[in-house]
Scaffold this active site. Structure first.
Site, short mmCIF file in Angstrom:
data_model
loop_
_atom_site.label_atom_id
_atom_site.label_comp_id
_atom_site.label_asym_id
_atom_site.label_seq_id
_atom_site.Cartn_x
_atom_site.Cartn_y
_atom_site.Cartn_z
CE LYS A 124 3.33 2.91 -2.00
NZ LYS A 124 4.03 3.16 -3.26
CG ASP A 142 -0.26 6.41 -2.79
OD1 ASP A 142 -1.45 6.20 -2.48
OD2 ASP A 142 0.07 6.99 -3.83
#
Length: 313
Positions: A124, A142
């Site tokens: 991420k 997220d």
């Protein structure tokens, strides 16, 4: 979705988000690519506002990999101590700085595969760097983005964040990915939250399941409301599990988390530590809560009633 409906839907979603967030800012402060990487690593399980507070001090001591690599982890920790997981993050920051100096000539690698080899950098964080630093189309996922992808029917995947990312990339045009990531974070916090979500008042959920309204040429418009502050890449919401009288009681949140969103495999640790719980909490507000029992006031037994009556006499 059929192709025509998918095209109509993603255009409609992007129009809403562009109207509300025409130029969404990156919420983390930085002075160069390296300091941005440090800020993103620090942002795990911490508000961006808190990260900006500590980096204002940290970046007075070091703004390059060479300078940061010379600092002691204990000194870095003393600066970032108010940030979650400060001991681990201080080691990550110093060690990734050393690796940048030794392996990458003090430069940020422009490959996602190389980025994820750095301490404290997971997929991420690497996706954020690829999109915001190098302009490479990437859709970082997220907890907010994950929740909206499921709520909007773009993805049904609750376990594998990489699959959610692929579903989003398949649904939206590539040139929109970098901007949409930020727009969805803002939108998820301001209009489409995990708790107390009101679909009728949501600029997207209000028409999402209404085909007639979806096909209208002049849909309802919504004015932007309060700007989101202190965005987070990973929220820690343990306080939401505390029982409150009269509210829905999820008897076993840990069980719900495991069933809805098992741990996501991520060798770099910090990125995946709370993702299971965070995503599960946000999803279970819709999928578990309706099935849970409401907390009821326990009626006094007949014996208690009789004793109270005798005491009154």
């Amino acid at each position: 979705f059929g192709f025509a409906m998918q095209l109509k839907l993603n255009n409609r979603i992007m129009n809403v988000l562009d109207n509300l967030y025409p130029a969404p800012p990156v919420p983390l402060n930085s002075v160069n690519d390296f300091t941005f990487l440090v800020s993103v690593v620090l942002s795990a399980q911490t508000t961006d506002g808190k990260v900006n507070e500590v980096t204002d001090i940290l970046f007075k001591h070091a703004t390059t990999p060479d300078e940061m690599a010379k600092l002691e982890p204990a000194f870095v920790e003393s600066i970032i101590k108010t940030v979650g997981l400060a001991p681990k993050k201080s080691n990550y920051i110093v060690n990734l700085s050393k690796e940048l100096v030794e392996k990458f000539d003090s430069k940020i690698p422009s490959s996602l595969d190389q980025l994820v080899t750095l301490p404290g950098v997971g997929r991420k964080t690497a996706s954020v760097i690829m999109s915001q630093v190098f302009g490479v189309p990437s859709f970082a996922v997220d907890t907010h983005v994950h929740r909206l992808a499921i709520r909007w029917g773009i993805s049904k995947e609750t376990k594998n964040v990489n699959k959610v990312q692929q579903d989003l990339c398949d649904f939206f045009p590539m040139e929109s990915w970098n901007k949409l990531h930020l727009q969805m974070i803002y939108f998820g916090r301001e209009y489409c939250p995990a708790k107390d979500h009101k679909p009728r008042e949501c600029p997207i959920c209000s028409w999402l399941n209404d085909k007639e309204e979806l096909l209208e040429d002049s849909p309802r418009t919504f004015s932007p409301k309060k700007r989101a502050k202190n965005l987070v890449y990973y929220d820690s919401r343990e306080e939401e599990l505390r029982l409150q009288p009269g509210l829905v009681h999820i008897s076993s949140p840990s069980t719900a988390s495991k069933s809805l969103c098992p741990a996501i495999d991520n060798s770099n640790g910090i990125e995946s530590m709370n993702l299971e719980k965070d995503v599960a909490l946000e999803i279970c507000s819709e999928e578990v809560a309706p099935k849970a029992e409401r907390v009821k006031q326990v009626a006094p037994s007949k014996g208690r009633k009789k004793r109270k009556k005798n005491e009154a006499k």
